[in-house]
Design a protein around this motif. Sequence first.
Motif, PDB file in Angstrom:
ATOM      1  N   ALA A 120       2.348  -5.336  -5.411  1.00 50.23           N
ATOM      2  CA  ALA A 120       0.922  -5.012  -5.321  1.00 50.23           C
ATOM      3  C   ALA A 120       0.498  -4.763  -3.883  1.00 50.23           C
ATOM      4  O   ALA A 120      -0.605  -5.096  -3.482  1.00 50.23           O
ATOM      5  N   GLY A 121       1.385  -4.180  -3.074  1.00 53.28           N
ATOM      6  CA  GLY A 121       1.008  -3.773  -1.719  1.00 53.28           C
ATOM      7  C   GLY A 121       0.273  -2.452  -1.760  1.00 53.28           C
ATOM      8  O   GLY A 121      -0.066  -1.948  -2.835  1.00 53.28           O
TER       9      GLY A 121
ATOM     10  N   VAL B 143      -0.784  -7.162   8.534  1.00 53.60           N
ATOM     11  CA  VAL B 143      -1.824  -6.681   9.452  1.00 53.60           C
ATOM     12  C   VAL B 143      -2.367  -7.845  10.281  1.00 53.60           C
ATOM     13  O   VAL B 143      -2.677  -8.912   9.747  1.00 53.60           O
TER      14      VAL B 143
ATOM     15  N   GLY C   4       8.302  -2.859  -1.024  1.00 55.34           N
ATOM     16  CA  GLY C   4       8.280  -2.946   0.428  1.00 55.34           C
ATOM     17  C   GLY C   4       9.651  -3.195   1.029  1.00 55.34           C
ATOM     18  O   GLY C   4      10.690  -2.961   0.396  1.00 55.34           O
TER      19      GLY C   4
ATOM     20  N   GLY D 233       5.271   3.988   9.130  1.00 52.76           N
ATOM     21  CA  GLY D 233       4.010   4.597   8.683  1.00 52.76           C
ATOM     22  C   GLY D 233       2.923   3.573   8.490  1.00 52.76           C
ATOM     23  O   GLY D 233       3.156   2.374   8.555  1.00 52.76           O
TER      24      GLY D 233
ATOM     25  N   VAL E 243       4.966 -13.075  11.869  1.00 53.23           N
ATOM     26  CA  VAL E 243       3.805 -12.379  11.310  1.00 53.23           C
ATOM     27  C   VAL E 243       3.406 -13.030   9.978  1.00 53.23           C
ATOM     28  O   VAL E 243       2.228 -13.283   9.726  1.00 53.23           O
TER      29      VAL E 243
ATOM     30  N   ARG F  76       5.225 -10.812  -6.839  1.00 50.12           N
ATOM     31  CA  ARG F  76       5.847 -12.135  -6.884  1.00 50.12           C
ATOM     32  C   ARG F  76       4.905 -13.221  -6.377  1.00 50.12           C
ATOM     33  O   ARG F  76       5.055 -14.382  -6.701  1.00 50.12           O
TER      34      ARG F  76
ATOM     35  N   THR G  91      -9.220  -3.004   9.787  1.00 48.06           N
ATOM     36  CA  THR G  91      -8.153  -2.585   8.891  1.00 48.06           C
ATOM     37  C   THR G  91      -8.202  -3.372   7.587  1.00 48.06           C
ATOM     38  O   THR G  91      -7.951  -2.832   6.515  1.00 48.06           O
TER      39      THR G  91
ATOM     40  N   LEU H 270       1.480  -6.334   2.690  1.00 47.39           N
ATOM     41  CA  LEU H 270       1.388  -6.508   4.135  1.00 47.39           C
ATOM     42  C   LEU H 270      -0.038  -6.391   4.663  1.00 47.39           C
ATOM     43  O   LEU H 270      -0.285  -6.715   5.823  1.00 47.39           O
TER      44      LEU H 270
ATOM     45  N   GLY I  70       6.393   3.824  -1.400  1.00 45.99           N
ATOM     46  CA  GLY I  70       6.132   2.960  -0.246  1.00 45.99           C
ATOM     47  C   GLY I  70       7.365   2.721   0.607  1.00 45.99           C
ATOM     48  O   GLY I  70       8.269   3.545   0.659  1.00 45.99           O
TER      49      GLY I  70
ATOM     50  N   TYR J 144       2.596  -5.845 -11.046  1.00 52.41           N
ATOM     51  CA  TYR J 144       3.247  -7.146 -10.878  1.00 52.41           C
ATOM     52  C   TYR J 144       3.401  -7.462  -9.398  1.00 52.41           C
ATOM     53  O   TYR J 144       3.620  -6.560  -8.586  1.00 52.41           O
TER      54      TYR J 144
ATOM     55  N   TYR K  79      11.568  -3.536  10.425  1.00 46.23           N
ATOM     56  CA  TYR K  79      11.798  -4.206   9.152  1.00 46.23           C
ATOM     57  C   TYR K  79      13.005  -3.567   8.477  1.00 46.23           C
ATOM     58  O   TYR K  79      13.473  -2.502   8.880  1.00 46.23           O
TER      59      TYR K  79
END
Lengths: 141, 557
Positions: free
Chosen positions: B115-116, B151, B203, B449, B227, B139, B158, B146, B441, B137, B409
Amino acid sequence: MRAGDDMHPMLQRIMQIHVAEEARHIGFAHQYLQHHAPKLKRRDRAALSVIVPVIMKWLCNEILVPSKQAQRDMGIPDAVMKDLYWDAPESEKFLRDLFGDVRMLAEETGLLNPVSRRLWRALGIDGRSSRFRSQPASAAA
Amino acid sequence: MAYVVTQSCCADASCVIACPVNCIHPAPGEPGFAEAEMLYVDATACVGCGACATACPVDAIKPDTVLTPDEQPFVAINADYFDCFPHPVRTPLSVVAKQRRLTRRGPFRVAVVGAGPAGLYTADELLKHPEVSVDVYDRLPTPYGLVRAGVAPDHHHTKRVEKLFRAIEEQPGFRYFLGVEIGRDLTLADLEAQYDAVVYSVGASADRSLGIEGEQLPGSLSATDLVGWYNGHPDKVDLDVPLDGTSGRAVVVGNGNVALDVARILALDPAALEHTDIAALPWAALCRSNVREVVVLGRRGPADAAFTLPELVGLAGLAESGAIDVVVDTGGAPPPTGTRKLEVLAELAARPARPARPAAAPGVRRIVLRFHTTPVRIAGDDRVRAVEVVRDGTTEVIEADLVLRAIGYHGRPVADLPYDAATGTVPHVDGRVRPGLYVAGWVKRGPTGFIGTNKSCAEGTVAAILDDLDAGLPTPVGSLASIASVVAGRCPAYVDLAGWRAIDAEERRRGERRSRPRAKIVDVDEMARVARAGTTPTPRRGYPSLRRLVRGFDGRT
Ligand SMILES: Cc1cc2nc3c(=O)[nH]c(=O)nc-3n(C[C@H](O)[C@H](O)[C@H](O)COP(=O)(O)OP(=O)(O)OC[C@H]3O[C@@H](n4cnc5c(N)ncnc54)[C@H](O)[C@@H]3O)c2cc1C
Ligand SMILES: NC(=O)c1ccc[n+]([C@@H]2O[C@H](COP(=O)([O-])OP(=O)(O)OC[C@H]3O[C@@H](n4cnc5c(N)ncnc54)[C@H](OP(=O)(O)O)[C@@H]3O)[C@@H](O)[C@H]2O)c1
Ligand code: SF4
Ligand code: SF4
């Protein structure tokens, strides 16, 4: 213009200037209303919430529906008029989509309540609000 | 009055569609859009109507009359773009193709895993079709990927993209199954049996390693973990971050935007973060922090710095206001010029450096942007004591108690999906892994990006899904109701949209008391508890409703 269709250059230029000018007026009007709406009294807000959809629908008809005279001059049969303004499913959808931005404004200025929502629906101009001005409406909206 | 695009722009191009004179570029489909760090307004064509500002999900567009001093440089940045790329041929409005319609009747069900931003943009694009319903869905019991856990807390503009995500969630046909890990609680096979199509947007959650000696020492961490820690990711709450070292210095390896985020959070006065959504315990730890200097290492020169211009301008603004002392260290070479980014760096370099040794300097902390420097070894006995670096063939030792690698990442292998180890992504063509199975994504493109980049990415994937739905895919078993009961069977504590709203409301309520936008709940069990408590109906009034009096029951429950 949105669809990128070919248009006579002069017509296109006129529309372009018109759209830009209108956008400024609309921009000013939205800001003015957002600024002043919170100051409305409860009673005034309630009254406005039912007056606005009626006036908007009436204005829309004034602008879009040809007059009886024009209908006669162009020889459009009554059944076609009925379908076009606003009975056929495509017309219904077109009508609802026209009002996406106005619904957004009504929502932001607190003019949507259970009663006025019903009125919007009865007038056939209900549906989802735009997320921002001139957002294209989707098939699901 | 012209409008100006500023730092928080995440390149989602909503403004392009709103603009009545098509003066925002590069637009999607135009050359340069895919690589753009931000979009730009052509001040000579802008009529100042403000439509773009209503469309921007992150409040990046402002009239030039209200810019703060920190934002002034963006006037020139917007103008620069059109000096280089005037876009002389423009349609009067940005062209929006007529919406494509499915040729088969449906209804169709699609599962989105993750769900990003990519998952939510995918759902939004699919829900433009009344034939399609979408189950999303994640987890974690909280969505937004993110945006919530990546962020930086000081990028509050943002974070406003959450409002757009809320609008996406409110659409008919949208459901959440949060707190459900695909690959553990349910498998791909389970999903494929019950949905017409499955989209993975999970992601890229892992980090890359430097591959140098000493990297495993306590005190050597990845920026990915740090982060997650300061943003309250439940997996990272127990991270051991040594901020109390005697050297008073932290070293960040790599100089992308993530490196700048991390350096800023470590160097800002904690008071400046007090009214953000930073997680509570990390904030307390930062208040006690001994770190006085953060050295950001770039292995190449200023011209190849990986951070973007808008973020550098943001940092320069902090230097200007005196919140952080910023030093540019090119090793004696005069800083190159030629692009606006290099000019901003050169201006920073020309600022008078504050004297005093890091550990002794009171108050303002310092960020050193150091270039041409490669780490070769992390030294220490039982924990990190120093970093050995090489610049121009000379080896140097930088004392530090904390080393953070912010070198990008990397996607982990996803259960049941093919995997390309080199890029850390799932191999695909136009988002299609095979008909019925898709990616969007970072798991599709790799970890680069901005938030809005995922929108065009999702549009591409959805086009492939629509193609396949039109061509015909196997009909799934079950119904929307049976899916919900399968999920409830496997994962009784799953959180739905109402549950997430309850968590969100509770976090805001707790935040309000301390004038923060929200106080994040970082414990998964507590999240589930709050979600359950918030969704069990409690009478809203102290007296029975009219409906209850008349009918003998309350229609709401
Ligand atoms: C530190 C950092 C700061 C950033 N700051 C900005 C910024 O200020 N502005 C900007 O424009 N961009 C920023 N970005 C970039 C932006 O966050 C990304 O482009 C974007 O989040 C990628 O979206 P995604 O949906 O692909 O992945 P993610 O956001 O990572 O979402 C993936 C989701 O999938 C879930 N998931 C993973 N595995 C499973 C599973 N097995 N089952 C179910 N769910 C699963 C995860 O919990 C997560 O919620 C930043 C990135 C980082 C790393
Ligand atoms: N808008 C925002 O506010 C924001 C915030 C955070 C992230 N993001 C986006 O999220 C994406 C990811 O950002 P990121 O910072 O993780 O990645 P990134 O921009 O790719 O930066 C990675 C950095 O690590 C360096 N590096 C890589 N391998 C190295 C090695 N072995 N040794 C030393 N240095 C090494 C790179 O240097 P080289 O260039 O020499 O390879 C580069 O400086 C980016 O697209 C970014 O723009 C945006
Ligand atoms: S203010 Fe109006 S004309 Fe100017 S960029 Fe924004 S939408 Fe376009
Ligand atoms: S974030 Fe999106 S809407 Fe806002 S300025 Fe950037 S591209 Fe335009």
